[in-house]
Design a protein around this motif. Structure first.
Motif, PDB file in Angstrom:
ATOM      1  N   VAL A  70     -16.731  -3.632  34.970  1.00  0.00           N
ATOM      2  CA  VAL A  70     -17.034  -4.188  33.654  1.00  0.00           C
ATOM      3  C   VAL A  70     -17.138  -5.697  33.779  1.00  0.00           C
ATOM      4  N   ARG A  71     -18.353  -6.198  33.775  1.00  0.00           N
ATOM      5  CA  ARG A  71     -18.584  -7.630  33.934  1.00  0.00           C
ATOM      6  C   ARG A  71     -18.762  -8.286  32.563  1.00  0.00           C
ATOM      7  N   LEU A  72     -18.549  -9.583  32.541  1.00  0.00           N
ATOM      8  CA  LEU A  72     -18.809 -10.357  31.334  1.00  0.00           C
ATOM      9  C   LEU A  72     -19.552 -11.621  31.728  1.00  0.00           C
ATOM     10  N   ASP A  73     -20.807 -11.711  31.307  1.00  0.00           N
ATOM     11  CA  ASP A  73     -21.583 -12.931  31.490  1.00  0.00           C
ATOM     12  C   ASP A  73     -22.471 -13.118  30.271  1.00  0.00           C
ATOM     13  N   GLN A  74     -23.287 -14.177  30.282  1.00  0.00           N
ATOM     14  CA  GLN A  74     -24.093 -14.489  29.101  1.00  0.00           C
ATOM     15  C   GLN A  74     -25.076 -13.381  28.757  1.00  0.00           C
ATOM     16  N   ASN A  75     -25.468 -12.586  29.755  1.00  0.00           N
ATOM     17  CA  ASN A  75     -26.412 -11.490  29.504  1.00  0.00           C
ATOM     18  C   ASN A  75     -25.770 -10.342  28.727  1.00  0.00           C
ATOM     19  N   ALA A  76     -24.437 -10.283  28.731  1.00  0.00           N
ATOM     20  CA  ALA A  76     -23.732  -9.209  28.032  1.00  0.00           C
ATOM     21  C   ALA A  76     -23.472  -9.539  26.565  1.00  0.00           C
TER      22      ALA A  76
ATOM     23  N   LEU B 246      -9.592 -20.879  33.937  1.00  0.00           N
ATOM     24  CA  LEU B 246      -8.775 -19.843  34.566  1.00  0.00           C
ATOM     25  C   LEU B 246      -8.310 -20.256  35.948  1.00  0.00           C
ATOM     26  N   ALA B 247      -9.160 -20.975  36.677  1.00  0.00           N
ATOM     27  CA  ALA B 247      -8.788 -21.423  38.017  1.00  0.00           C
ATOM     28  C   ALA B 247      -7.562 -22.326  37.969  1.00  0.00           C
ATOM     29  N   VAL B 248      -7.477 -23.140  36.902  1.00  0.00           N
ATOM     30  CA  VAL B 248      -6.327 -24.048  36.751  1.00  0.00           C
ATOM     31  C   VAL B 248      -5.140 -23.304  36.164  1.00  0.00           C
ATOM     32  N   ALA B 249      -5.390 -22.539  35.098  1.00  0.00           N
ATOM     33  CA  ALA B 249      -4.294 -21.876  34.385  1.00  0.00           C
ATOM     34  C   ALA B 249      -3.593 -20.830  35.233  1.00  0.00           C
ATOM     35  N   LEU B 250      -4.349 -20.150  36.129  1.00  0.00           N
ATOM     36  CA  LEU B 250      -3.778 -19.069  36.935  1.00  0.00           C
ATOM     37  C   LEU B 250      -3.657 -19.454  38.407  1.00  0.00           C
ATOM     38  N   SER B 251      -3.670 -20.744  38.685  1.00  0.00           N
ATOM     39  CA  SER B 251      -3.648 -21.195  40.078  1.00  0.00           C
ATOM     40  C   SER B 251      -2.399 -20.751  40.822  1.00  0.00           C
ATOM     41  N   ALA B 252      -1.293 -20.568  40.084  1.00  0.00           N
ATOM     42  CA  ALA B 252      -0.040 -20.169  40.731  1.00  0.00           C
ATOM     43  C   ALA B 252       0.044 -18.665  40.955  1.00  0.00           C
ATOM     44  N   ASN B 253      -0.922 -17.926  40.424  1.00  0.00           N
ATOM     45  CA  ASN B 253      -0.888 -16.459  40.552  1.00  0.00           C
ATOM     46  C   ASN B 253      -2.259 -15.970  40.999  1.00  0.00           C
ATOM     47  N   LYS B 254      -2.469 -15.916  42.303  1.00  0.00           N
ATOM     48  CA  LYS B 254      -3.769 -15.523  42.855  1.00  0.00           C
ATOM     49  C   LYS B 254      -4.128 -14.075  42.516  1.00  0.00           C
ATOM     50  N   ASP B 255      -3.111 -13.187  42.500  1.00  0.00           N
ATOM     51  CA  ASP B 255      -3.381 -11.787  42.183  1.00  0.00           C
ATOM     52  C   ASP B 255      -3.910 -11.645  40.761  1.00  0.00           C
ATOM     53  N   LEU B 256      -3.274 -12.372  39.836  1.00  0.00           N
ATOM     54  CA  LEU B 256      -3.698 -12.314  38.443  1.00  0.00           C
ATOM     55  C   LEU B 256      -5.084 -12.920  38.279  1.00  0.00           C
ATOM     56  N   TYR B 257      -5.354 -13.991  39.019  1.00  0.00           N
ATOM     57  CA  TYR B 257      -6.659 -14.648  38.957  1.00  0.00           C
ATOM     58  C   TYR B 257      -7.761 -13.704  39.419  1.00  0.00           C
TER      59      TYR B 257
ATOM     60  N   LYS C  81     -24.027 -20.485  28.692  1.00  0.00           N
ATOM     61  CA  LYS C  81     -23.945 -20.460  30.157  1.00  0.00           C
ATOM     62  C   LYS C  81     -22.943 -21.496  30.648  1.00  0.00           C
ATOM     63  N   LYS C  82     -22.962 -22.664  30.032  1.00  0.00           N
ATOM     64  CA  LYS C  82     -21.999 -23.714  30.393  1.00  0.00           C
ATOM     65  C   LYS C  82     -20.576 -23.308  30.007  1.00  0.00           C
ATOM     66  N   GLU C  83     -20.452 -22.563  28.914  1.00  0.00           N
ATOM     67  CA  GLU C  83     -19.134 -22.111  28.487  1.00  0.00           C
ATOM     68  C   GLU C  83     -18.516 -21.144  29.493  1.00  0.00           C
ATOM     69  N   PHE C  84     -19.339 -20.320  30.124  1.00  0.00           N
ATOM     70  CA  PHE C  84     -18.813 -19.401  31.134  1.00  0.00           C
ATOM     71  C   PHE C  84     -18.312 -20.182  32.350  1.00  0.00           C
ATOM     72  N   VAL C  85     -19.024 -21.237  32.723  1.00  0.00           N
ATOM     73  CA  VAL C  85     -18.567 -22.084  33.829  1.00  0.00           C
ATOM     74  C   VAL C  85     -17.245 -22.743  33.460  1.00  0.00           C
ATOM     75  N   ARG C  86     -17.174 -23.245  32.217  1.00  0.00           N
ATOM     76  CA  ARG C  86     -15.943 -23.896  31.750  1.00  0.00           C
ATOM     77  C   ARG C  86     -14.787 -22.900  31.680  1.00  0.00           C
ATOM     78  N   MET C  87     -15.093 -21.654  31.311  1.00  0.00           N
ATOM     79  CA  MET C  87     -14.067 -20.620  31.242  1.00  0.00           C
ATOM     80  C   MET C  87     -13.487 -20.335  32.628  1.00  0.00           C
TER      81      MET C  87
ATOM     82  N   GLY D 268     -18.195 -13.667  41.502  1.00  0.00           N
ATOM     83  CA  GLY D 268     -17.357 -14.524  40.677  1.00  0.00           C
ATOM     84  C   GLY D 268     -17.575 -14.367  39.185  1.00  0.00           C
ATOM     85  N   GLU D 269     -17.923 -13.165  38.725  1.00  0.00           N
ATOM     86  CA  GLU D 269     -18.135 -12.935  37.302  1.00  0.00           C
ATOM     87  C   GLU D 269     -16.806 -12.631  36.611  1.00  0.00           C
ATOM     88  N   LEU D 270     -16.746 -12.964  35.327  1.00  0.00           N
ATOM     89  CA  LEU D 270     -15.554 -12.669  34.543  1.00  0.00           C
ATOM     90  C   LEU D 270     -15.483 -11.181  34.215  1.00  0.00           C
TER      91      LEU D 270
END
Length: 560
Positions: free
Chosen positions: A370-376, A513-524, A503-509, A533-535
């Motif tokens: 189940v992917r999430l990108d601008q096309n969805a 997440l890379a910063v917010a979940l940096s301490a938990n690689k499994d969760l990331y 499209k820019k919002e997905f990059v920002r998202m 690298g899709e959400l």
């Protein structure tokens, strides 16, 4: 296989009917009445719970009795009796036959008068626990200069609601064995009145005492005193929770408030009493009944705590003799047969699932994710979109319909509740307009237009998931009479431009997440697919409240 399934279904129905008949027979011998004993401070809360529950379940009769803490017994008196107690009394309940479950929290809060001449400095700096402890130890130097660490010589008058448990909690917070205050206040009403009238007053009381229940806000002329937990002389981002009661309650929940100022509220009852009325009532307290904690000035439990407590209530008995005492050999044999059939049925289902999965891989070359990108995302033409992830559409009658966009509902996952303003309220573009909530975790959303709210979508009161299933149609939130439509229209985007911006919002998202979940690689890795690298859809759904809080500040607020 179909015959096996039919046989299995028949045996399951038969077995559960037998169990229910046996349970009903046992419960006919017990009364449905419940006696609640509570400490005096929890009496009003207990009465509220009892009153609200009996309106829903009139056949259950509940009597509430207030008993001083020193008269509480070491265990409930009998089946159908429940104790609601605080931490102090809870520690006295040592009997192993008692089932003790946390149902809420009592919070002790520091307050000052909103007329305090140094309020701006207090809000900016806060007061550290060490400073408060020194202030209380030296009665000869109780000034606001001592508290704010400057040259102010204005006296600071310290008040404390007269309650031994508050003294104990405050002593733990300040690492003091006891807290002695001259002129302690006898009642909560007197305490609030003195703080309101004394611009140099500072004090501690129960959160329940500072709430205006009629208007669901803080009492007039009362402000929460910010606590500088790390003692750096400034209220940092993680400490900034004292502006209003909603923000404060959220801060308590996600751990931004000192735990030593909590006083847990427990229910204590006979372990596995078998009283279905008692269990049903306690389950209600841990689910729908949680909303009445806040209404009475207490803090509710987070979702995982509620479920853990419910699991404890319905935990099976551990004594084998007790377990089988009321079950016939015929019923036990039936359960064994059903278990064997169920085992083989599950094996067959797993085999068939694996075969289908392999077939899908051979056809598509990969397993569907189940992917999430601008096309969805849906970005309908004809609507105007705002960077606050809201949309606006002017109807023929001149009112502007407003809602949230498809990006926001995909990111949060299925929503469980929504907080909205009332019809008649005036709003401005860029100001708070609603909160979307998933299992207690919430995001505050900002208005795309300025005007007066003329109508709210009442369907969202009972079904907030309409925001997910139909964000641009059935899930609209407001109809607004705008006052500056033509000017504000130039700041809104049509669908094509907005789709490009997303499209820019997905990059920002992903960056967030890379910063917010940096301490938990499994969760990331769970929220961002490794191939491309899709959400993942419903990105925030299962993440903790602290991540939602960061998303509010670092993603939603900065776009506003």
């Amino acid at each position: 296989m179909k015959k096996s399934a039919l046989l299995l279904t028949g045996l399951l129905v038969w077995s559960f009917m037998s169990i229910n008949i046996a349970s009903a027979s046992e419960n006919q011998q017990s009364t449905d009445s419940i006696v609640i004993q509570s400490t005096p401070d929890l009496y009003n809360l207990s009465k509220t719970w009892a009153s609200e529950y009996t309106q829903l379940v009139p056949e259950t009769k509940i009597r509430v009795v207030a008993i001083p803490g020193n008269e509480m017994k070491n265990k409930p008196a009998a089946k159908g009796s429940i104790l609601f107690v605080n931490d102090e009394i809870y520690e006295r309940v040592q009997d192993k036959s008692a089932m003790k479950v946390i149902v809420g929290r009592d919070v002790i809060v520091p307050v000052v008068s909103s007329a305090n001449p140094f309020l701006d400095e207090i809000v900016k700096k806060g007061i550290s626990p060490g400073t408060l402890a020194g202030f209380l130890n030296d009665k000869s130097n109780r000034t606001w200069g001592t508290l704010l660490k400057d040259a102010k010589n204005n006296p600071a008058h310290f008040y404390l609601q007269k309650d031994e448990s508050i003294k104990v909690i405050l002593g733990n917070f300040l690492n003091k064995e006891s807290v002695t205050v001259e002129g302690e206040i006898e009642t909560g009403d007197d305490f609030i009145s003195l703080i309101q009238k004394d611009p140099y007053g500072i004090g501690f009381c129960r959160m329940v005492k500072i709430i205006d229940f009629e208007n669901q806000k803080m009492a007039e002329q009362i402000k929460l005193l910010p606590l500088d937990r790390n003692g750096n002389g400034s209220i940092d981002f993680n400490e900034n929770i004292y502006d209003d009661l909603n923000l404060f309650s959220r801060g308590v929940w996600i751990g931004k408030y000192p735990k030593s100022l909590f006083s847990n509220i427990y229910s204590v009852s006979l372990k596995q009493s078998g009283n279905t009325a008692e269990l049903a009532f306690l389950k209600w307290v841990l689910t729908e009944g949680q909303e009445y904690l806040y209404n009475n000035g207490y803090s509710d439990l987070i979702v995982s705590e509620r479920q853990s407590a419910i699991d404890k209530l319905f935990m099976p008995k551990m004594n084998p003799q007790e377990t089988s005492a009321g079950i016939s050999p015929f019923l036990i044999l039936s359960l064994i047969v059903v278990s064997i059939l169920l085992f083989f049925y599950l094996i067959d289902a797993v085999v068939r699932f694996v075969k289908r999965k392999r077939s899908a891989e051979l056809v598509s070359g990969s397993v569907l994710k189940v992917r999430l990108d601008q096309n969805a995302l849906l970005v309908p033409k004809g609507l105007f979109f705002d960077r606050s992830h809201t949309w606006a559409f002017m109807e023929q009658n001149g009112l502007v319909k407003v809602g949230i966009d498809d990006f926001l509902q995909h990111i949060t996952g299925s929503l469980t509740r929504i907080k909205v303003k009332s019809a008649g309220e005036k709003i401005k573009k860029g100001e708070y307009i609603l909160s979307i909530i998933r299992n207690g975790k919430q995001l505050n959303i900002y208005s795309p237009v300025t005007g007066t709210i003329r109508e709210t979508n009442k369907n969202l009161d009972t079904d907030a998931s309409l925001l997910n299933s139909s964000p641009y149609n059935l899930g609209w939130v407001y109809r607004i009479e705008t006052s500056n439509w033509l000017k504000e229209l130039q700041f809104l985007q049509m669908s094509d431009k907005y789709a490009g911006w997303l499209k820019k919002e997905f990059v920002r998202m992903k960056d967030f997440l890379a910063v917010a979940l940096s301490a938990n690689k499994d969760l990331y890795s769970k929220v961002i697919l490794q191939d491309g690298g899709e959400l993942v859809d419903s990105t925030l759904a299962d993440l903790g409240p602290e991540i939602w809080d960061d998303f509010q500040t670092r993603f939603i607020d900065v776009s506003n």
